[in-house]
Design an enzyme around this catalytic site. Structure first.
Site, PDB file in Angstrom:
ATOM      1  N   CYS A  34      39.592  30.568 -21.082  1.00  0.00           N
ATOM      2  CA  CYS A  34      39.860  30.577 -19.635  1.00  0.00           C
ATOM      3  C   CYS A  34      38.804  31.383 -18.906  1.00  0.00           C
ATOM      4  CB  CYS A  34      41.252  31.167 -19.382  1.00  0.00           C
ATOM      5  SG  CYS A  34      41.612  31.442 -17.636  1.00  0.00           S
ATOM      6  N   CYS A  46      51.533  18.570   0.115  1.00  0.00           N
ATOM      7  CA  CYS A  46      52.679  17.850   0.675  1.00  0.00           C
ATOM      8  C   CYS A  46      52.261  16.949   1.827  1.00  0.00           C
ATOM      9  CB  CYS A  46      53.713  18.833   1.230  1.00  0.00           C
ATOM     10  SG  CYS A  46      54.440  19.899   0.028  1.00  0.00           S
TER      11      CYS A  46
HETATM   12 ZN   LIG Z   1      43.709  32.511 -17.884  1.00  0.00          ZN
END
Ligand SMILES: [Zn+2]
Length: 247
Positions: free
Chosen positions: A241, A185
């Protein structure tokens, strides 16, 4: 719960899906709130008001005047103060029945891992991706549910990750490329209530998890504040992943 607690939480206890049992679960729960900025302010205020028994607040930052536009746990008088101390004082004033533990540290992977084993839910509202990935790793290692939220410009998103459930995805599945998403931000701006909207949804999902209500993992809820549109997407597990792929 004594009579004072029953009276304080009566509007929740009235809900048939929640009831006395749901409130008892909240009172017995311990939640870690990571980051006491815009998201964390809304999360922590609602969790304290709703009666989560123990709140562990983690942030090493101090209140700056530019924070006050959206970080509603802090006030003008708190500028320069540690955010965890400012937020802890505000939460205790809101609900003295809640035990608030401020921790003014930037936690590394090992410390986060230890804490993840001592809480019922991890709520992430922090402002940097190194910490977000470390919290995700701790959530996976300990099997602790993670309620992740982010808000930037006009876009906000919330996702619950529940390691150990069938086909559970993780935060790293959502963001395989760290470099791509490293914005904050401070550089891009955000309209004040957006962090409140997203933080309130994070608090809601956390309460549902604690009360044993249906809060399925792996569904990404996105809000476009400029268009006024919510979207829900199924978040698929990435078999490659690096964080959860081998599990
Ligand atoms: Zn993952």
């Amino acid at each position: 719960m004594d009579d004072a607690a029953l009276l304080r939480y009566s509007r929740q206890i009235l809900l048939p899906q929640f009831g006395y049992d749901g409130q008892e679960r909240l009172v017995a729960a311990r939640v870690l709130v990571l980051g006491l900025g815009g998201l964390g302010s809304a999360v922590a205020l609602y969790l304290a008001a709703a009666g989560v028994g123990q709140l562990l607040l983690v942030d090493d930052d101090r209140v700056d005047r530019t924070n006050l536009q959206r970080q509603i746990a802090h006030t003008e008088a708190d500028v320069g103060r540690l955010k965890v101390d400012s937020a802890a004082a505000r939460l205790r004033a809101l609900n003295p029945l809640v035990n608030v533990e401020p921790l003014a540290q930037r936690l590394d992977g090992a410390a986060l891992d230890a804490l993840a084993g001592q809480v019922d839910v991890l709520v992430d509202g922090c402002d940097n991706f190194a910490t977000r990935f470390a919290v995700n790793a701790a959530s996976l290692a300990r099997g602790t549910p993670l309620v992740s939220g982010s808000a930037i410009r006009w876009q906000g998103q919330v996702c619950v990750f529940r390691p150990g459930t069938p086909d559970a995805s993780c935060y790293h599945c959502l963001y395989p490329d760290i470099e791509e998403v490293a914005e904050a931000c401070a550089h891009t701006g955000v309209l004040a209530p957006l962090v409140g909207v997203i933080g309130a949804v994070q608090a809601l999902q956390t309460l549902k998890l604690l009360a044993g209500l249906d809060a399925p993992g792996g569904r990404l809820l996105s809000y476009d504040a400029l268009q006024g549109r919510w979207r829900q997407a199924r978040l698929r597990r990435d078999p490659a992943c690096p964080a959860c792929g081998g599990r």
